[in-house]
Design a protein around this motif. Structure first.
Motif, mmCIF file in Angstrom:
data_model
loop_
_atom_site.group_PDB
_atom_site.id
_atom_site.type_symbol
_atom_site.label_atom_id
_atom_site.label_comp_id
_atom_site.label_asym_id
_atom_site.label_seq_id
_atom_site.Cartn_x
_atom_site.Cartn_y
_atom_site.Cartn_z
ATOM 1 N N MET A 52 -12.656 22.081 75.704
ATOM 2 C CA MET A 52 -11.251 22.247 76.186
ATOM 3 C C MET A 52 -11.576 22.892 77.870
ATOM 4 N N LYS A 112 -11.288 16.664 81.032
ATOM 5 C CA LYS A 112 -11.182 15.198 80.629
ATOM 6 C C LYS A 112 -9.706 14.403 80.938
ATOM 7 N N ASP A 130 -4.494 13.623 72.603
ATOM 8 C CA ASP A 130 -3.637 14.769 72.610
ATOM 9 C C ASP A 130 -2.211 14.424 72.838
ATOM 10 N N ILE A 133 1.124 20.784 70.180
ATOM 11 C CA ILE A 133 0.009 20.866 69.535
ATOM 12 C C ILE A 133 -0.023 22.162 68.831
ATOM 13 N N PHE A 144 -0.542 23.046 64.880
ATOM 14 C CA PHE A 144 -1.443 23.774 64.261
ATOM 15 C C PHE A 144 -0.827 24.939 63.478
ATOM 16 N N PHE A 191 -3.728 18.544 62.001
ATOM 17 C CA PHE A 191 -3.886 18.211 63.224
ATOM 18 C C PHE A 191 -5.276 17.041 63.480
ATOM 19 N N ARG A 192 -6.235 17.305 62.671
ATOM 20 C CA ARG A 192 -7.432 16.541 62.711
ATOM 21 C C ARG A 192 -7.036 15.121 61.998
ATOM 22 N N GLU A 195 -5.330 13.229 64.539
ATOM 23 C CA GLU A 195 -6.288 12.835 65.646
ATOM 24 C C GLU A 195 -7.013 11.690 65.142
ATOM 25 N N THR A 255 -10.048 12.511 75.211
ATOM 26 C CA THR A 255 -10.189 13.003 73.710
ATOM 27 C C THR A 255 -10.015 14.650 73.705
ATOM 28 N N GLY A 256 -9.351 15.065 72.560
ATOM 29 C CA GLY A 256 -9.425 16.559 72.139
ATOM 30 C C GLY A 256 -11.060 17.048 72.122
ATOM 31 N N GLY A 257 -10.956 18.345 72.282
ATOM 32 C CA GLY A 257 -12.193 18.952 72.310
ATOM 33 C C GLY A 257 -13.164 18.859 70.955
ATOM 34 N N GLY A 258 -12.075 18.617 69.778
ATOM 35 C CA GLY A 258 -12.699 18.800 68.475
ATOM 36 C C GLY A 258 -12.970 17.603 68.079
ATOM 37 N N ARG A 271 -3.455 25.677 73.639
ATOM 38 C CA ARG A 271 -4.617 25.588 72.912
ATOM 39 C C ARG A 271 -4.665 26.640 71.813
ATOM 40 N N PRO A 272 -4.213 26.302 70.763
ATOM 41 C CA PRO A 272 -4.446 27.131 69.550
ATOM 42 C C PRO A 272 -5.583 28.015 69.618
ATOM 43 N N LEU A 273 -6.684 27.232 69.629
ATOM 44 C CA LEU A 273 -8.023 27.770 69.073
ATOM 45 C C LEU A 273 -8.412 28.960 70.263
ATOM 46 N N ARG A 310 -20.541 22.903 68.782
ATOM 47 C CA ARG A 310 -20.271 21.380 69.077
ATOM 48 C C ARG A 310 -20.976 20.712 70.011
#
Ligand code: S3P
Length: 169
Positions: free
Chosen positions: A11, A15, A34, A45, A49, A57-58, A61, A78-81, A118-120, A137
């Motif tokens: 994040m 990107k 996203d 997002i 979440f 969410f995954r 995705e 893409t999203g970071g995860g 960004r919830p995380l 990661r």
């Protein structure tokens, strides 16, 4: 033959900005996974979440990624995860060129510091969370990547040029 160009990475690494520039430069459509998830869900997002959890969410995705890889060649940020699910990595590796964008922890903290979407990262110590996420990661990003580009000292336009150089190498 390379079809798609995927941008992966943490994040705040840039990107979407870089992907948009790259797509213009090489005349391909640009998609941000996203944003497509949000459009399809009709919610942002944080809402996804909240209501469906990270697991929900995954799933969304992966569904979006499946559809994007089935489409015509594109630049896809893409999203970071995205690398957390093996299916996503397989889809990217088998349909395109994957570019891992990296930046220093300081840059990532700075670029995400005012962000509420960004919830995380909505935690007391976002820097520690960024370090923790990268810890788990980084090897996954590297495993799927065809090239790795450090964005710290480069403008988005120069990063896009480096990606083009890597594609042509
Ligand atoms: C996430 C990164 C976000 C978004 C979601 C989860 C992650 O995308 O997909 O908040 O797990 O790293 P960006 O990398 O575009 O911020």
């Amino acid at each position: 033959m390379t079809q798609h160009i995927f941008l992966v990475g943490p994040m705040g690494v840039g990107k979407s900005t870089i992907g948009r520039l790259l797509a213009t430069e090489i005349n391909l459509p640009f998609y941000d996974s996203d944003r497509i998830i949000e459009q399809r869900t009709g919610a942002d997002i944080p809402w996804i979440f909240d209501v469906e959890g990270e697991a929900g969410f995954r799933l969304r995705e992966t569904n979006v990624l499946r559809d994007l890889v089935a489409g015509s060649p594109a630049v896809i940020s893409t999203g970071g995860g995205i690398i957390l699910h093996a299916e996503n990595c397989n889809l990217m590796a088998s349909t395109g060129f994957v570019c891992y964008l990296i930046a220093s922890i300081e840059q990532l903290v700075e670029r995400t510091s005012r962000d509420k979407k960004r919830p995380l990262l909505q935690v007391d110590n976002p820097k520690a969370r960024i370090v923790e996420l990268l810890g788990t990661r980084d090897s996954l990003y590297r495993k799927v990547a065809d090239c790795t580009i450090n964005t710290d000292r480069l403008s988005p336009k120069l990063v896009a040029s480096e990606i083009i150089a890597a594609l042509n190498a």
